[in-house]
Design an enzyme around this catalytic site. Structure first.
Site, PDB file in Angstrom:
ATOM      1  N   CYS A 299      -7.655  42.108  -9.679  1.00 60.03           N
ATOM      2  CA  CYS A 299      -6.244  42.409  -9.392  1.00 60.03           C
ATOM      3  C   CYS A 299      -5.712  43.555 -10.236  1.00 60.03           C
ATOM      4  CB  CYS A 299      -5.381  41.161  -9.571  1.00 60.03           C
ATOM      5  SG  CYS A 299      -5.873  39.806  -8.483  1.00 60.03           S
TER       6      CYS A 299
ATOM      7  N   ARG B  54      -5.766  42.672   3.368  1.00 62.49           N
ATOM      8  CA  ARG B  54      -4.638  41.922   2.807  1.00 62.49           C
ATOM      9  C   ARG B  54      -3.962  42.763   1.735  1.00 62.49           C
ATOM     10  NH1 ARG B  54      -6.599  41.625  -1.981  1.00 62.49           N
ATOM     11  NH2 ARG B  54      -8.806  41.180  -2.301  1.00 62.49           N
TER      12      ARG B  54
END
Length: 226
Positions: free
Chosen positions: A183, A74
C-alpha cells in the site's frame, strides 16, 4: 466459478483460486447483479501467492517480482494475496441500503467494510483500528510497538455494484510481503492472527467474519434476482 452461498450471502471456495480467474468471475457476477439475474454475494477464498497492483500503484514499490503480478483494477496500491489469507470479495448492489450503509455512499461503504473487519477481529480480542491517511485495518504490534497492518481493503464500483473487497491475514507467510511496499507504506509492518499469537483456523476466521457481518450490513439474501 463462484459457488452458491452456504450461509447467505457467503460463498466459500475450497483450494487456491487463480487471481485472473477470480477477476473474471467477479466481473461477470457484478454485471449479473446489475442486470438483476444474480443475487448479491460475499465470495470468500484464498489465492496462490500473487502481487496485485491497484490504480495508484507505483512501479518502484515492486521491489522483488518473485510472484505473478496482476493489474487489479481496484483502488489502492500494491497488495499481496496468498495462502493463509482470507480474501473476501464483496459484491453488493449499493443502490440499496445495507444496514448502516446508505445507498450510493462510497465513504459509508468503505467505513462499513472497515467496521466489519474491526468487529471480526474483536471476536479474537484483537483491537483493530483505522489510521488517518492509511488504508486498511491496523494493530499496535506487541513485539515492535509499531503499527502493523492485519487487513487490507480495496474496492471497485461498476454502476453502483461493488466488487473486490478485503483481505484478512490469518496465517500467511509474512516474508512474501518483502517483494512489495504494501500500500505504498514503508514505515509500518504487516502481521496476522498467528503472528499475534492467535492460532485461529481459517474456519474460525470465517465464523468471525460471518458473525460480524449482520452487525454492520444487516441481513443480505443471496438470491435476489428478479
Amino acid at each position: 466459478m463462484i459457488p452458491d452461498p452456504a450461509t447467505p450471502p457467503f460463498a466459500i471456495s475450497e483450494g487456491l483460486i487463480p487471481y485472473a480467474a477470480a477477476l473474471d468471475a467477479m466481473a461477470a457476477r457484478a454485471a449479473a447483479i446489475r442486470d438483476g439475474t444474480a443475487g448479491q454475494v460475499v465470495w470468500m477464498l484464498e489465492h496462490p501467492p500473487t502481487y496485485t497492483a491497484g490504480t495508484s500503484a507505483r512501479r518502484e514499490d515492486l521491489t522483488d517480482a518473485r510472484f505473478p503480478i496482476h493489474e487489479a483494477g481496484r483502488g489502492g496500491q500494491w497488495t499481496y494475496h496468498g495462502p493463509g489469507q482470507r480474501t473476501a470479495y464483496v459484491m453488493l448492489d449499493l443502490n440499496r441500503t445495507h444496514g448502516a450503509v446508505r445507498p450510493r455512499d462510497v465513504k459509508a461503504y468503505v467505513t462499513g467494510l472497515e467496521e466489519w473487519l474491526i468487529r471480526a477481529l474483536d471476536r479474537f480480542n484483537i483491537r483493530g483500528e483505522r489510521r488517518d491517511g492509511r488504508v486498511g485495518i491496523w494493530v499496535r504490534h506487541p513485539r515492535t510497538g509499531g503499527d502493523a497492518k492485519i487487513a487490507a481493503l480495496g474496492v471497485r464500483l461498476s454502476r453502483w455494484v461493488s466488487w473486490h473487497g478485503v483481505a484478512l491475514n490469518v496465517e500467511p507467510d509474512l516474508s512474501h510481503y518483502a517483494g512489495i511496499v504494501p500500500c505504498g507504506i514503508s514505515d509500518a509492518g504487516v502481521t496476522s492472527l498467528h503472528d499475534l499469537g492467535i492460532l485461529a483456523t481459517m474456519e474460525e476466521a470465517d465464523a468471525a467474519l460471518i458473525a460480524a457481518w449482520s452487525e454492520v450490513f444487516g441481513e443480505v439474501q443471496a438470491a435476489e434476482a428478479a
